[in-house]
Design a protein around this motif. Sequence first.
Motif, PDB file in Angstrom:
ATOM      1  N   GLY A   1       3.545   5.588 -25.371  1.00 50.81           N
ATOM      2  CA  GLY A   1       2.868   4.318 -25.616  1.00 50.81           C
ATOM      3  C   GLY A   1       2.627   3.517 -24.347  1.00 50.81           C
ATOM      4  N   GLU A   2       2.734   4.180 -23.207  1.00 53.38           N
ATOM      5  CA  GLU A   2       2.523   3.506 -21.923  1.00 53.38           C
ATOM      6  C   GLU A   2       1.070   3.668 -21.475  1.00 53.38           C
ATOM      7  N   ASP A   3       0.667   2.851 -20.527  1.00 56.12           N
ATOM      8  CA  ASP A   3      -0.705   2.890 -20.042  1.00 56.12           C
ATOM      9  C   ASP A   3      -0.863   3.911 -18.917  1.00 56.12           C
TER      10      ASP A   3
ATOM     11  N   THR B   1       4.627  10.941 -14.112  1.00 50.91           N
ATOM     12  CA  THR B   1       3.248  10.470 -14.000  1.00 50.91           C
ATOM     13  C   THR B   1       2.293  11.150 -14.982  1.00 50.91           C
ATOM     14  N   CYS B   2       2.770  12.118 -15.746  1.00 49.32           N
ATOM     15  CA  CYS B   2       1.918  12.883 -16.650  1.00 49.32           C
ATOM     16  C   CYS B   2       1.310  11.983 -17.726  1.00 49.32           C
ATOM     17  N   ALA B   3      -0.013  12.001 -17.836  1.00 52.15           N
ATOM     18  CA  ALA B   3      -0.705  11.151 -18.806  1.00 52.15           C
ATOM     19  C   ALA B   3      -0.321  11.487 -20.242  1.00 52.15           C
ATOM     20  N   TYR B   4      -0.106  12.754 -20.533  1.00 50.02           N
ATOM     21  CA  TYR B   4       0.300  13.131 -21.892  1.00 50.02           C
ATOM     22  C   TYR B   4       1.638  12.482 -22.239  1.00 50.02           C
TER      23      TYR B   4
ATOM     24  N   HIS C   1      -5.632   7.336 -12.362  1.00 51.52           N
ATOM     25  CA  HIS C   1      -6.031   8.344 -13.351  1.00 51.52           C
ATOM     26  C   HIS C   1      -7.561   8.316 -13.475  1.00 51.52           C
ATOM     27  N   PRO C   2      -8.202   9.482 -13.487  1.00 54.15           N
ATOM     28  CA  PRO C   2      -9.670   9.518 -13.562  1.00 54.15           C
ATOM     29  C   PRO C   2     -10.264   8.768 -14.758  1.00 54.15           C
TER      30      PRO C   2
ATOM     31  N   GLU D   1      -8.193  17.014 -23.483  1.00 61.07           N
ATOM     32  CA  GLU D   1      -8.338  17.632 -22.165  1.00 61.07           C
ATOM     33  C   GLU D   1      -8.577  16.593 -21.074  1.00 61.07           C
ATOM     34  N   SER D   2      -9.266  15.499 -21.408  1.00 57.58           N
ATOM     35  CA  SER D   2      -9.552  14.478 -20.398  1.00 57.58           C
ATOM     36  C   SER D   2      -8.302  13.717 -19.975  1.00 57.58           C
ATOM     37  N   LEU D   3      -7.232  13.820 -20.745  1.00 64.44           N
ATOM     38  CA  LEU D   3      -5.983  13.169 -20.342  1.00 64.44           C
ATOM     39  C   LEU D   3      -5.374  13.811 -19.101  1.00 64.44           C
ATOM     40  N   CYS D   4      -5.653  15.082 -18.887  1.00 60.75           N
ATOM     41  CA  CYS D   4      -5.122  15.746 -17.690  1.00 60.75           C
ATOM     42  C   CYS D   4      -5.734  15.096 -16.457  1.00 60.75           C
ATOM     43  N   ASP D   5      -4.872  14.614 -15.559  1.00 65.44           N
ATOM     44  CA  ASP D   5      -5.366  13.930 -14.364  1.00 65.44           C
ATOM     45  C   ASP D   5      -5.684  14.877 -13.216  1.00 65.44           C
ATOM     46  N   GLY D   6      -5.316  16.162 -13.362  1.00 64.09           N
ATOM     47  CA  GLY D   6      -5.597  17.123 -12.296  1.00 64.09           C
ATOM     48  C   GLY D   6      -4.621  17.041 -11.142  1.00 64.09           C
TER      49      GLY D   6
END
Length: 154
Positions: free
Chosen positions: A108-110, A99-102, A115-116, A30-35
Motif C-alpha cells: 500500500g506504499e507509493d 525498492t521493488c514496485a510490486y 519509477h518510470p 508488467e508496467s510496475l517493473c521499474d527495470g
Amino acid sequence: MKRAAASPAAEALPFWKTTPLSKMTPAQWESLCDGCGKCCLVKLRDVDTNEILFTNIACKQLDLRSCRCKDYQNRKALVPDCVQLTPRNIGRIDWLPETCAYKLVHRGEDLPWWHPLVSGDTRTVHQAGISMRRRAISEGRAGEPEDHIVDWIK
C-alpha cells in the motif's frame, strides 16, 4: 437515483493506487517493473541466520545495459529457477529488494519519484542509481557467489 460524479482528485489517482494487484491487467502488472534488475541477481541465504545476501552477479539472461531480460517470454525455459512474480506469491517472496514496485504496491506504499510510471521516463531508474547498470556482472564472468556478496542493495 442519481449518482454523484467522481471527484477530480479520485479520477487523477494512478492505477497502482486504485487497482489491487490481483485485478491489474497484464499490461498494468508488467508496467510496475521499474527495470532495476535487482530481482535478477544471484542471492544467497545464510543457513544460520536465514538472512538474504545479495551478490552483484546477474542472471545470464539479464541485459546489463537495459536491466531487462534478454528473452522475457521464454525466461522460464531458459532459466528454470527463474521466479515469476504473481499477485498470489508477491507477499511470500522475502528476497525482493525494498525498492521493488510490486512489493511497495502490495504494502500500500507509493512508488518513488524515479519509477518510470511516476517520472514518465525509463531512464530515471538508472539516473537515480537504483538499477544494476554498471554495477553487476554476468554470471558467466563471475567466480564463486560468496566472493561477490554486496551490502549496497536494499
